[in-house]
Design an enzyme around this catalytic site. Structure first.
Site, mmCIF file in Angstrom:
data_model
loop_
_atom_site.group_PDB
_atom_site.id
_atom_site.type_symbol
_atom_site.label_atom_id
_atom_site.label_comp_id
_atom_site.label_asym_id
_atom_site.label_seq_id
_atom_site.Cartn_x
_atom_site.Cartn_y
_atom_site.Cartn_z
ATOM 1 N N ASP A 8 0.881 -1.169 0.000
ATOM 2 C CA ASP A 8 0.000 0.000 0.000
ATOM 3 C C ASP A 8 0.923 1.224 0.000
ATOM 4 O O ASP A 8 2.117 1.123 0.313
ATOM 5 C CB ASP A 8 -0.871 -0.045 1.269
ATOM 6 C CG ASP A 8 -1.533 1.276 1.582
ATOM 7 O OD1 ASP A 8 -2.190 1.835 0.687
ATOM 8 O OD2 ASP A 8 -1.378 1.765 2.708
ATOM 9 N N ASP A 10 -0.193 5.184 0.810
ATOM 10 C CA ASP A 10 -0.451 6.212 1.836
ATOM 11 C C ASP A 10 -0.587 5.587 3.218
ATOM 12 O O ASP A 10 -1.443 4.758 3.435
ATOM 13 C CB ASP A 10 -1.711 6.997 1.461
ATOM 14 C CG ASP A 10 -1.496 7.800 0.194
ATOM 15 O OD1 ASP A 10 -2.230 7.593 -0.783
ATOM 16 O OD2 ASP A 10 -0.550 8.609 0.161
HETATM 17 C C1 XBP Z 1 -5.190 6.285 0.641
HETATM 18 C C2 XBP Z 1 -6.388 6.902 0.058
HETATM 19 C C3 XBP Z 1 -6.232 7.995 -0.949
HETATM 20 C C4 XBP Z 1 -5.509 9.175 -0.331
HETATM 21 C C5 XBP Z 1 -5.729 10.443 -1.130
HETATM 22 O O1 XBP Z 1 -4.767 5.370 -0.334
HETATM 23 O O2 XBP Z 1 -7.497 6.479 0.354
HETATM 24 O O3 XBP Z 1 -7.523 8.391 -1.345
HETATM 25 O O4 XBP Z 1 -6.079 9.419 0.965
HETATM 26 O O5 XBP Z 1 -5.285 10.233 -2.445
HETATM 27 P P1 XBP Z 1 -3.888 4.052 0.078
HETATM 28 P P2 XBP Z 1 -6.278 10.614 -3.654
HETATM 29 O O6 XBP Z 1 -3.823 3.956 1.582
HETATM 30 O O7 XBP Z 1 -4.658 2.896 -0.553
HETATM 31 O O8 XBP Z 1 -2.548 4.297 -0.554
HETATM 32 O O9 XBP Z 1 -6.852 11.979 -3.353
HETATM 33 O O10 XBP Z 1 -5.404 10.592 -4.882
HETATM 34 O O11 XBP Z 1 -7.308 9.519 -3.651
HETATM 35 MG MG MG Z 2 -2.998 3.250 3.282
#
Ligand code: XBP
Ligand code: MG
Length: 253
Positions: A8, A10
């Site tokens: 993953d 973020d």
């Molecule tokens: C985290 C998310 C993303 C980010 C914001 O993604 O849910 O939506 O918060 O990015 P992950 P965007 O943990 O799956 O990496 O605004 O581009 O969606």
């Molecule tokens: Mg995440």
């Protein structure tokens, strides 16, 4: 036989939500003249909705519908989210981004051992360019498959993004381990049949991680041992390939 690591982004590769994504959303609101500011607590609640466009739609329909503009909401959200993605890129270009502890070490070890690497993230693909550059100028080339954002219709906790990554890898789930930071992410990975290591962060620490292979505060570095928070106990203070093999091959129970 462990052959693939799927990460993953973020909250897992880097702690990007509180000080980068949230700040980018607020910059987009200001640039559009909106009287909206997502503080740290509110954003933590909004993170229950994965995907920035989905999060904006949820906010302007369920949380503050009085701020919803007239007309086609989906088109307006797409434009607002494009502003947010621009703001995110600007933030990373100026503030940069730090990889979480142990990420660079484990990915380097996995590459040296010939394991295959992939990304499965809800985030917009453009966001990945500066984040992966934290590994070095050719950071993106470390990952054989990058599954991101709208390549699947259903975002986490749906398993689709992990199923998409496994299909692109032509790999069975049993040959892979996923790395996540959130309950939504864990559910998505488990739904795709993946053993999952969870590294929590301030937003996700109190979430439910039942079913995780192990739950730790971070992957560990020499001299900076991880803290075990749940699931199987990693031997030693770091998640490395030997620990991953021991955790994933140990008999259940
Ligand atoms: C985290 C998310 C993303 C980010 C914001 O993604 O849910 O939506 O918060 O990015 P992950 P965007 O943990 O799956 O990496 O605004 O581009 O969606
Ligand atoms: Mg995440």
């Amino acid at each position: 036989m462990l052959e693939v690591l799927i990460f993953d982004v973020d909250g897992t590769l880097a702690d990007t939500e509180r000080d980068l994504h949230r700040v980018a959303f607020n910059a987009a609101f200001r640039s559009e003249g909106l009287d909206v500011d997502w503080d740290v607590d509110l954003y933590g609640r909004l993170l229950a909705v994965t995907g920035g466009k989905e999060r904006l739609t949820y906010y302007f329909t369920e949380v503050s519908p009085e701020r919803r503009p007239p007309g086609d909401l989906a088109a307006w959200v797409r434009r607002l989210h494009a502003r947010k993605t621009e703001a995110f890129a600007h933030l990373l270009a100026t503030a940069g981004v730090q990889l979480r502890p142990g990420v660079r070490r484990l990915i380097g070890e996995a590459r040296a051992a010939g394991l295959r690497l992939a990304i499965a993230t809800t985030t917009t693909p453009e966001n990945l360019v500066p984040i992966l550059q934290a590994f070095g100028p050719d950071g993106a080339s470390l990952f054989e498959v990058i599954a991101a954002g709208d390549v699947v219709e259903l975002k986490k906790p749906a398993p689709d993004i992990y199923q998409y990554a496994l299909a692109a890898l032509h790999s069975p789930a049993m040959a892979a381990i996923a790395f996540e930071d959130s309950e939504n992410g864990l559910k998505a990975a488990l739904g795709a049949g993946l053993k999952t290591v969870v590294t929590v962060n301030d937003y996700t620490r109190a979430q439910n991680f039942d079913g995780a292979l192990t739950v730790v505060d971070q992957l560990g570095e020499p001299g900076r041992p991880l803290a075990h928070l749940g699931g199987r106990v990693p031997r030693g203070g770091m998640i490395d390939l030997a620990v991953l093999r021991a955790l994933s091959e140990a008999q259940p129970g």
